[in-house]
Design a protein around this motif. Structure first.
Motif, mmCIF file in Angstrom:
data_model
loop_
_atom_site.group_PDB
_atom_site.id
_atom_site.type_symbol
_atom_site.label_atom_id
_atom_site.label_comp_id
_atom_site.label_asym_id
_atom_site.label_seq_id
_atom_site.Cartn_x
_atom_site.Cartn_y
_atom_site.Cartn_z
ATOM 1 N N ALA A 196 -6.565 162.251 25.366
ATOM 2 C CA ALA A 196 -6.023 163.393 26.107
ATOM 3 C C ALA A 196 -5.633 162.899 27.493
ATOM 4 O O ALA A 196 -6.388 162.160 28.126
ATOM 5 N N ALA A 197 -4.466 163.290 27.963
ATOM 6 C CA ALA A 197 -3.999 162.814 29.265
ATOM 7 C C ALA A 197 -3.097 163.854 29.909
ATOM 8 O O ALA A 197 -2.469 164.671 29.227
ATOM 9 N N ILE A 198 -3.039 163.789 31.228
ATOM 10 C CA ILE A 198 -2.139 164.641 32.016
ATOM 11 C C ILE A 198 -1.614 163.805 33.174
ATOM 12 O O ILE A 198 -2.110 162.704 33.430
ATOM 13 N N SER A 199 -0.638 164.352 33.873
ATOM 14 C CA SER A 199 -0.047 163.617 34.982
ATOM 15 C C SER A 199 0.467 164.583 36.044
ATOM 16 O O SER A 199 1.037 165.621 35.709
ATOM 17 N N PRO A 200 0.306 164.217 37.330
ATOM 18 C CA PRO A 200 1.025 164.965 38.364
ATOM 19 C C PRO A 200 2.506 164.604 38.287
ATOM 20 O O PRO A 200 2.899 163.768 37.476
ATOM 21 N N GLN A 201 3.318 165.184 39.116
ATOM 22 C CA GLN A 201 4.747 164.902 39.104
ATOM 23 C C GLN A 201 5.064 163.453 39.453
ATOM 24 O O GLN A 201 6.068 162.924 39.020
#
Length: 170
Positions: free
Chosen positions: A112-117
């Protein structure tokens, strides 16, 4: 519509089309800003983000030397967050990385991963609280270059997080 030509860019990252559409990434032939049309000489992709009934777009032109990115996004958009909401489960770890492309690559690998802009986006407590709904353990995974290490170190110190890097790899 996905063609072999515009999918070839993503294939080198081993990302299936199903993952691209799940993350709202689509090939485009052009776009317009204030009714002024822009057409691509080669490759163009649109990342679509939904937030509070508003749609944000991030245009990615990997071969462009002038405008690689054009968007109407802002720092409140967390890339990959919609997909965490869709999964609606708690993960052991969520990886905070530097781009949607990295988010999708990590998801293909089962993380699972996310990122800022971007790496330079200011990470706020609100941002962290939103992520912590899906995992208590958040690990930073930015580029192993001067900017990536600096930004990762700052965020790690601010929020008491761990960072990981790949050797011999940006």
């Amino acid at each position: 519509r996905w063609t072999n030509y515009n999918y070839a860019f993503w294939k080198k990252y081993y990302i299936p089309i199903e993952y691209l559409t799940h993350f709202n990434i689509y090939p485009i032939k052009g776009f317009s800003i204030n009714n002024r049309p822009y057409v691509y000489p080669k490759l163009g992709y649109c990342y679509i983000f939904k937030e509070n009934d508003y749609i944000h777009y991030k245009i990615y032109q990997p071969n462009s030397t002038t405008y690689k990115w054009i968007s109407n996004t802002n720092s409140s958009i967390i890339e990959g967050y919609e997909q965490l909401q869709f999964d609606n489960k708690i993960y052991r770890t969520v990886i905070l990385t530097k781009s949607l492309k990295d988010v999708v690559c990590l998801r293909v690998l089962g993380f699972a991963a996310i990122s800022p802009q971007s790496e330079s986006t200011l990470i706020t407590q609100d941002f962290m609280n939103r992520i912590k709904r899906y995992a208590d353990n958040i690990v930073l995974f930015f580029d192993n270059d001067k900017v990536g290490i600096e930004k990762s170190t700052n965020i790690a110190n601010q929020f008491n997080l761990r960072s990981i890097y790949l050797d011999d790899c940006k």
